[in-house]
Motif scaffolding. Structure first.
Motif, PDB file in Angstrom:
ATOM      1  N   THR A   2      44.558  49.980  -9.704  1.00 34.36           N
ATOM      2  CA  THR A   2      44.766  49.352  -8.400  1.00 34.36           C
ATOM      3  C   THR A   2      44.177  50.200  -7.285  1.00 34.36           C
ATOM      4  O   THR A   2      43.535  49.680  -6.360  1.00 34.36           O
ATOM      5  N   ALA A   3      44.392  51.520  -7.363  1.00 34.13           N
ATOM      6  CA  ALA A   3      43.892  52.417  -6.319  1.00 34.13           C
ATOM      7  C   ALA A   3      42.373  52.383  -6.246  1.00 34.13           C
ATOM      8  O   ALA A   3      41.783  52.316  -5.155  1.00 34.13           O
ATOM      9  N   ILE A   4      41.698  52.411  -7.401  1.00 35.77           N
ATOM     10  CA  ILE A   4      40.235  52.408  -7.409  1.00 35.77           C
ATOM     11  C   ILE A   4      39.692  51.060  -6.947  1.00 35.77           C
ATOM     12  O   ILE A   4      38.718  50.981  -6.190  1.00 35.77           O
ATOM     13  N   ALA A   5      40.336  49.975  -7.392  1.00 32.50           N
ATOM     14  CA  ALA A   5      39.857  48.643  -7.037  1.00 32.50           C
ATOM     15  C   ALA A   5      40.037  48.356  -5.547  1.00 32.50           C
ATOM     16  O   ALA A   5      39.198  47.677  -4.935  1.00 32.50           O
ATOM     17  N   CYS A   6      41.104  48.856  -4.946  1.00 33.22           N
ATOM     18  CA  CYS A   6      41.438  48.504  -3.561  1.00 33.22           C
ATOM     19  C   CYS A   6      40.887  49.483  -2.524  1.00 33.22           C
ATOM     20  O   CYS A   6      40.882  49.171  -1.334  1.00 33.22           O
ATOM     21  N   ASN A   7      40.468  50.660  -2.949  1.00 36.08           N
ATOM     22  CA  ASN A   7      39.986  51.673  -2.006  1.00 36.08           C
ATOM     23  C   ASN A   7      38.458  51.754  -2.077  1.00 36.08           C
ATOM     24  O   ASN A   7      37.894  52.187  -3.082  1.00 36.08           O
ATOM     25  N   HIS A   8      37.788  51.343  -1.004  1.00 39.96           N
ATOM     26  CA  HIS A   8      36.324  51.319  -1.003  1.00 39.96           C
ATOM     27  C   HIS A   8      35.722  52.720  -1.090  1.00 39.96           C
ATOM     28  O   HIS A   8      34.588  52.884  -1.538  1.00 39.96           O
ATOM     29  N   ARG A   9      36.451  53.731  -0.661  1.00 42.33           N
ATOM     30  CA  ARG A   9      35.931  55.104  -0.756  1.00 42.33           C
ATOM     31  C   ARG A   9      35.799  55.551  -2.211  1.00 42.33           C
ATOM     32  O   ARG A   9      35.056  56.499  -2.501  1.00 42.33           O
ATOM     33  N   LEU A  10      36.523  54.888  -3.094  1.00 43.11           N
ATOM     34  CA  LEU A  10      36.485  55.257  -4.513  1.00 43.11           C
ATOM     35  C   LEU A  10      35.511  54.395  -5.308  1.00 43.11           C
ATOM     36  O   LEU A  10      35.512  54.457  -6.537  1.00 43.11           O
ATOM     37  N   HIS A  11      34.709  53.608  -4.632  1.00 43.82           N
ATOM     38  CA  HIS A  11      33.722  52.792  -5.329  1.00 43.82           C
ATOM     39  C   HIS A  11      32.453  53.605  -5.575  1.00 43.82           C
ATOM     40  O   HIS A  11      31.379  53.334  -5.021  1.00 43.82           O
ATOM     41  N   TRP A  35      48.980  57.251  -3.922  1.00 41.46           N
ATOM     42  CA  TRP A  35      50.164  57.314  -3.052  1.00 41.46           C
ATOM     43  C   TRP A  35      50.177  56.149  -2.064  1.00 41.46           C
ATOM     44  O   TRP A  35      51.223  55.569  -1.778  1.00 41.46           O
ATOM     45  N   LYS A  36      49.010  55.790  -1.572  1.00 43.38           N
ATOM     46  CA  LYS A  36      48.909  54.660  -0.654  1.00 43.38           C
ATOM     47  C   LYS A  36      49.310  53.362  -1.342  1.00 43.38           C
ATOM     48  O   LYS A  36      49.998  52.515  -0.752  1.00 43.38           O
ATOM     49  N   VAL A  37      48.891  53.194  -2.589  1.00 47.90           N
ATOM     50  CA  VAL A  37      49.272  51.997  -3.351  1.00 47.90           C
ATOM     51  C   VAL A  37      50.775  51.966  -3.577  1.00 47.90           C
ATOM     52  O   VAL A  37      51.430  50.927  -3.409  1.00 47.90           O
ATOM     53  N   MET A  38      51.354  53.116  -3.946  1.00 47.32           N
ATOM     54  CA  MET A  38      52.796  53.181  -4.212  1.00 47.32           C
ATOM     55  C   MET A  38      53.608  52.876  -2.959  1.00 47.32           C
ATOM     56  O   MET A  38      54.573  52.096  -3.001  1.00 47.32           O
ATOM     57  N   THR A  39      53.232  53.477  -1.822  1.00 45.70           N
ATOM     58  CA  THR A  39      53.973  53.229  -0.584  1.00 45.70           C
ATOM     59  C   THR A  39      53.787  51.789  -0.126  1.00 45.70           C
ATOM     60  O   THR A  39      54.715  51.175   0.415  1.00 45.70           O
ATOM     61  N   GLY A  40      52.594  51.236  -0.342  1.00 47.12           N
ATOM     62  CA  GLY A  40      52.365  49.841   0.013  1.00 47.12           C
ATOM     63  C   GLY A  40      53.216  48.893  -0.801  1.00 47.12           C
ATOM     64  O   GLY A  40      53.810  47.948  -0.267  1.00 47.12           O
ATOM     65  N   CYS A  41      53.306  49.161  -2.103  1.00 46.40           N
ATOM     66  CA  CYS A  41      54.148  48.326  -2.976  1.00 46.40           C
ATOM     67  C   CYS A  41      55.618  48.462  -2.599  1.00 46.40           C
ATOM     68  O   CYS A  41      56.365  47.475  -2.605  1.00 46.40           O
ATOM     69  N   PHE A  42      56.031  49.695  -2.261  1.00 48.13           N
ATOM     70  CA  PHE A  42      57.426  49.916  -1.880  1.00 48.13           C
ATOM     71  C   PHE A  42      57.751  49.169  -0.584  1.00 48.13           C
ATOM     72  O   PHE A  42      58.811  48.546  -0.462  1.00 48.13           O
ATOM     73  N   SER A  43      56.817  49.209   0.378  1.00 45.29           N
ATOM     74  CA  SER A  43      57.032  48.510   1.644  1.00 45.29           C
ATOM     75  C   SER A  43      57.114  47.006   1.434  1.00 45.29           C
ATOM     76  O   SER A  43      57.953  46.316   2.033  1.00 45.29           O
ATOM     77  N   GLU A  44      56.241  46.493   0.556  1.00 46.20           N
ATOM     78  CA  GLU A  44      56.269  45.066   0.259  1.00 46.20           C
ATOM     79  C   GLU A  44      57.582  44.673  -0.402  1.00 46.20           C
ATOM     80  O   GLU A  44      58.150  43.607  -0.110  1.00 46.20           O
ATOM     81  N   ALA A  45      58.091  45.519  -1.284  1.00 48.51           N
ATOM     82  CA  ALA A  45      59.348  45.227  -1.956  1.00 48.51           C
ATOM     83  C   ALA A  45      60.513  45.228  -0.968  1.00 48.51           C
ATOM     84  O   ALA A  45      61.392  44.352  -1.020  1.00 48.51           O
ATOM     85  N   ILE A  46      60.517  46.190  -0.047  1.00 53.79           N
ATOM     86  CA  ILE A  46      61.574  46.241   0.973  1.00 53.79           C
ATOM     87  C   ILE A  46      61.528  45.001   1.862  1.00 53.79           C
ATOM     88  O   ILE A  46      62.552  44.392   2.188  1.00 53.79           O
ATOM     89  N   TYR A  47      60.306  44.610   2.246  1.00 51.21           N
ATOM     90  CA  TYR A  47      60.143  43.433   3.097  1.00 51.21           C
ATOM     91  C   TYR A  47      60.626  42.171   2.376  1.00 51.21           C
ATOM     92  O   TYR A  47      61.297  41.315   2.959  1.00 51.21           O
ATOM     93  N   PHE A  48      60.284  42.060   1.081  1.00 51.41           N
ATOM     94  CA  PHE A  48      60.696  40.893   0.315  1.00 51.41           C
ATOM     95  C   PHE A  48      62.210  40.820   0.184  1.00 51.41           C
ATOM     96  O   PHE A  48      62.822  39.753   0.351  1.00 51.41           O
ATOM     97  N   LEU A  49      62.830  41.968  -0.107  1.00 53.67           N
ATOM     98  CA  LEU A  49      64.282  41.990  -0.265  1.00 53.67           C
ATOM     99  C   LEU A  49      64.995  41.679   1.064  1.00 53.67           C
ATOM    100  O   LEU A  49      65.984  40.956   1.084  1.00 53.67           O
ATOM    101  N   SER A  50      64.468  42.234   2.158  1.00 46.66           N
ATOM    102  CA  SER A  50      65.094  41.982   3.444  1.00 46.66           C
ATOM    103  C   SER A  50      64.952  40.530   3.853  1.00 46.66           C
ATOM    104  O   SER A  50      65.860  39.908   4.408  1.00 46.66           O
ATOM    105  N   SER A  51      63.782  39.944   3.563  1.00 45.57           N
ATOM    106  CA  SER A  51      63.563  38.538   3.875  1.00 45.57           C
ATOM    107  C   SER A  51      64.476  37.647   3.047  1.00 45.57           C
ATOM    108  O   SER A  51      65.055  36.674   3.565  1.00 45.57           O
TER     109      SER A  51
END
Length: 320
Positions: free
Chosen positions: A45-54, A300-316
């Motif tokens: 996921t990190a490699i696919a989503c981060n253009h700097r890693l292409h 780390w960016k992928v992990m924090t992004g997934c965690f934020s999405e999970a928190i948002y989903f649960l709160s919603s």
């Protein structure tokens, strides 16, 4: 088992005889499997989503993560199911599929590791020509060739192995279907064809090993000539993880297939098989992300992004 030369099913080697140890084995393998899924999934996921890693290095690493996921998925879930349901069986078709896929992933891993060594050699020893030599088309062609050749190679091995008549039972001395263990069940001299093919494979693998060694000799000579310590550190940070993965893979696989016959035992075969087929897919993501700052930040960016999405989903869901 029927009296046919081609059994309907095979019996795999169990990890334990008692129910408690079987459940313990299931739990341990489940933890290792989930660790491999999480680690390699984050890298993909990190490699696919981060253009700097292409870049070529991360493109090859993405393929290695896919191979690791395939290697552990083709063997571990079946072993877990057998331990959970207290069974040892695998169907003839399932065994053939397992052999084919395992040979594909095992050979592809060695091929990708060799390509990654060549990539590091060009990057460090010929940095001015790196972008010209390792362009996108070249990288894609090398990876496509590796997958294509390993697939044909696996078809030849699988077809040759499962065309042999088997008359020495249907019990395999391994927790997954493996060509050397199936050859032990053959009662025909035709198995010598497969042995010859295996020996040719070992010679090719040895040639790749020599290529890896020579590449890294040149790499380390070039790194030691870098005047700044920061430059040396950066070069080592991209090479040492790859070298560690290569050593882990080659040392366990070579000893598993080239160990002396008098040291062979079911317990030793089981341990070595776990070391070269189960542990590398779970450990490789940790090795690559430990010294690589760019990859570590992307994961780390992928992990924090997934965690934020999970928190948002649960709160919603809670407020709705």
């Amino acid at each position: 088992m029927s009296n046919s030369s081609f059994p309907y099913e095979f019996l795999l080697l169990p990890f334990a005889d008692t129910r408690e140890l079987q459940l313990l084995h299931f739990t341990l393998f489940l933890g290792i499997y989930l660790t491999a899924l999480l680690g390699n999934g984050l890298i993909l996921t990190a490699i696919a989503c981060n253009h700097r890693l292409h870049t070529p290095m991360y493109f090859f690493l993405l393929n290695l993560a896919l191979i690791d996921l395939g290697t552990i998925t083709i063997t571990v879930p079946k072993a877990m199911a057998n331990s959970l349901w207290d069974t040892r069986t695998i169907s003839y078709a399932g065994c053939a599929t397992q052999v084919f896929m395992f040979v594909v992933f095992l050979t592809a891993e060695f091929s990708i590791l060799s390509i990654m060594a060549y990539d590091r050699y060009i990057a460090i020893c010929k940095p001015l020509h790196y972008r010209t030599i390792m362009d996108r088309r070249t990288c894609v062609n090398m990876v496509a060739a590796a997958w294509g050749i390993t697939s044909v190679y696996a078809v030849l091995h699988t077809a040759n192995t499962f065309s042999l008549p088997l008359c020495r039972g249907n019990t395999l001395d391994q927790f997954f279907c493996e060509i050397p263990q199936i050859l032990k069940l053959s009662c025909s001299d035709a198995y010598l064809r497969e042995v010859g093919l295996l020996m040719l494979s070992i010679l090719i693998a040895f040639g790749c090993f020599v290529f890896l060694v020579l590449s890294y000799v040149q790499i380390f000579r070039a790194v030691l000539r870098i005047p700044s310590q920061q430059g040396q550190h950066k070069a080592f940070s991209t090479c040492l993880p790859h070298l560690a993965v290569v050593f882990l893979f080659i040392s366990t696989a070579f000893f598993a297939y080239l160990k002396p016959s008098f040291t062979s035992s079911s317990s030793l075969n089981l341990l070595l098989a776990v070391l070269y087929s189960v542990m590398p897919p779970a450990v490789n993501p940790l090795i690559y992300s430990m010294r690589n700052k760019e990859l570590k930040e992307a994961v780390w960016k992928v992990m924090t992004g997934c965690f934020s999405e999970a928190i948002y989903f649960l709160s919603s869901a809670y407020h709705s």
